[in-house]
Design a protein around this motif. Structure first.
Motif, mmCIF file in Angstrom:
data_model
loop_
_atom_site.group_PDB
_atom_site.id
_atom_site.type_symbol
_atom_site.label_atom_id
_atom_site.label_comp_id
_atom_site.label_asym_id
_atom_site.label_seq_id
_atom_site.Cartn_x
_atom_site.Cartn_y
_atom_site.Cartn_z
ATOM 1 N N CYS A 71 9.699 15.767 89.775
ATOM 2 C CA CYS A 71 10.211 14.655 90.570
ATOM 3 C C CYS A 71 11.252 15.111 91.577
ATOM 4 O O CYS A 71 11.928 16.107 91.381
ATOM 5 C CB CYS A 71 10.867 13.634 89.655
ATOM 6 S SG CYS A 71 9.698 12.983 88.482
ATOM 7 N N VAL A 111 9.789 1.479 94.316
ATOM 8 C CA VAL A 111 9.374 2.872 94.573
ATOM 9 C C VAL A 111 8.154 2.869 95.489
ATOM 10 O O VAL A 111 8.092 3.589 96.493
ATOM 11 C CB VAL A 111 9.056 3.610 93.251
ATOM 12 C CG1 VAL A 111 8.312 4.914 93.521
ATOM 13 C CG2 VAL A 111 10.343 3.894 92.466
ATOM 14 N N ALA A 118 18.079 6.667 95.048
ATOM 15 C CA ALA A 118 17.277 7.824 94.605
ATOM 16 C C ALA A 118 16.616 8.515 95.794
ATOM 17 O O ALA A 118 16.600 9.751 95.883
ATOM 18 C CB ALA A 118 16.221 7.373 93.591
ATOM 19 N N ILE A 119 16.090 7.724 96.708
ATOM 20 C CA ILE A 119 15.430 8.292 97.885
ATOM 21 C C ILE A 119 16.441 9.031 98.762
ATOM 22 O O ILE A 119 16.185 10.143 99.224
ATOM 23 C CB ILE A 119 14.694 7.183 98.683
ATOM 24 C CG1 ILE A 119 13.432 6.765 97.901
ATOM 25 C CG2 ILE A 119 14.334 7.660 100.089
ATOM 26 C CD1 ILE A 119 12.714 5.560 98.471
ATOM 27 N N ILE A 168 9.126 9.857 92.758
ATOM 28 C CA ILE A 168 10.252 9.248 92.045
ATOM 29 C C ILE A 168 9.812 8.860 90.626
ATOM 30 O O ILE A 168 8.800 8.199 90.426
ATOM 31 C CB ILE A 168 10.762 7.986 92.775
ATOM 32 C CG1 ILE A 168 11.077 8.280 94.246
ATOM 33 C CG2 ILE A 168 11.970 7.398 92.039
ATOM 34 C CD1 ILE A 168 12.324 9.081 94.495
#
Lengths: 189, 189, 189, 189
Positions: free
Chosen positions: C109, C38, C174-175, C12
């Motif tokens: 990423c 993160v 995001a994950i 990330i």
């Protein structure tokens, strides 16, 4: 996609030692002759444009301009501000000098001609070899040109490093080899 | 190193939407006019050479050839095999399409002209901005050209995105801005 | 080639304004929190390693180290000599800062999180968009994060820029998005 | 900027022939031992991550994982989808294979260890040499490792290619040389 015939001129790269390797006046004159013949034979000269000093490659650029050739200088990092002032086109690769800029140089050509040369020249011969681009070296010019004359760089035997005796012969050989190359790399002929 | 005056021609980049964005015939004609005027005004056209399809940038290349201009196509990955057959010089950046090739494109120019444009165009406007290279957009052409007309890209206020009403005006403006640029980026002037 | 499941941790990227944009202490703390989460959530932090100054991205690195995370700093040009001393891994991209290094950053990423941000941040959002990599912005953080919240970058509508209200929510989002991505870009899940 | 001491682990690259060069089981085992010792000695293994086949470099990655080491795979083009599934970190250089990805590989290391090797290995030895990064070759492993053992790549005499008799000795030698390197390239020690 089927490649079509075109009138695009061949792009020939002349490369060799940089000034810190203290090459002789004879080599410098031969480099100029290489550039001269590239232009005379109707090809475009691709050379390594530096921001700080001269090289056999920039000498070739001078030679090409004597024959009113088109010269393309490929430089490192940002900025079109280069040392030699006789490039018609300047490309800023945004890659470092010492392997990066040399990659774009090596792979933006239909054939390479090599005179003497230190590690930078070796670098480009390697990337050209890996992309099946013909390489011609000038016999007796020393450096990596002489060390690799007539050999394949590994057991894959992609393209043999060819040898020429004079600048004129080197250019003619480079053009001949470029014209025979598979269309994937050059759509001329 | 003190930069010297030179007769190098300016390198002007015309960029805009790719064919998958389905631009109109009007935009395509304007892109051709941009290329035409770049050549007519004595500059070199830098365009993004694709291996698979057309774009407003390749349309500009066609226009430049109508005025007998010199065209330099900058492509991605390896191989000089490109879709458009009217580039005089082809550079293989060895970088990917979508940010890599666009970097070399944007930074190998004295000025950029932008017509409409999706994310690829935005990418190049950004790298040009970061390197203080002038950008001119064609008013009313849509896409990122219209969105960024007259603005600075961030609080650093490096270079304002300039706006022109016609292709001819855009080229004249780009040349004027390029000639005023600090010597570190262009030694002409 | 069929991609297999793996236990590779997600990578990330946290990015945002550089120190010359004079961001507030509040933003700096939020950037650290992004890095912290993160690491806490078991992902690897990818950040832009600078050679001269601090940024919201290096602040995220500090946060990740507080949670004993693994941090990977990606820098420009040659040399592993970077300003921040808490990177576990350093990558020298050999590309320039301002579009080159940012390309490797953006495309190495599984997802990107963005807080405030000037032209450098915009650059990376664009390359991520073009490669279908999810981008999450922190609401109310200003800069390009706020300007692009909830939009698509062009008519291709690849990936919408998602918005989160807190650092923790941004990391979780995001994950989640990274885990749903097509296998071509990430073989996890 | 004054470099400070750090606890960053050294980054050691193991490289060698790719599978199409049909290396022996003995070489493969030695490559694994090199990776094993890199991890055992507390360094990070940097290896060339491929998208299609195995190599002595990926064999080294297997060895490093046996010793629970941290492995960083550096790949070409876009996409984190690589062939080997035991990389802890994957970097997508956005550069082509055959000179581009190899540049980032070579210059993201504190030292390189080389076993056998074709043109790709030669390429990396050259870029490392130009950046003054130590290179150690495994004696008797054939390929460019044996051809360049004990030599300088050109008259500049930057760094001599060092020779080791066993994998363990090669790793110890690489670490020793990396720790002696000028701080501009590595701020450890």
């Amino acid at each position: 996609m089927k490649a079509q015939k075109t009138k695009r001129k061949l792009q020939i790269r002349v490369m060799g030692s940089a000034a810190d390797l203290k090459y002789t006046k004879i080599l410098e004159r031969q480099a100029e002759e290489l550039g001269y013949w590239v232009a005379k034979k109707g090809a475009i000269l691709i050379f390594g444009a530096e921001k700080d000093y001269d090289s056999l490659s920039t000498a070739a650029c001078r030679g090409a301009k004597k024959a009113n050739g088109l010269t393309v200088g490929i430089t490192y990092d940002k900025g079109l501000n280069i040392y030699k002032k006789n490039a018609d086109v300047i490309i800023a690769t945004c890659l470092v000098r010492g392997g990066g800029r040399e990659l774009t140089l090596g792979l933006s050509c239909d054939a390479l001609i090599c005179i003497s040369g230190g590690s930078g020249t070796l670098n480009e011969i390697v990337v050209a070899y890996q992309a099946n681009i013909p390489v011609v070296v000038l016999e007796g010019s020393g450096g990596w040109s002489d060390k690799l004359a007539g050999v394949y760089l590994d057991a894959r035997k992609r393209v043999k490093i060819e040898v020429a005796k004079t600048p004129k012969e080197a250019v003619e050989m480079a053009i001949r080899l470029a014209e025979k190359k598979p269309q994937i790399f050059c759509y001329r002929n």
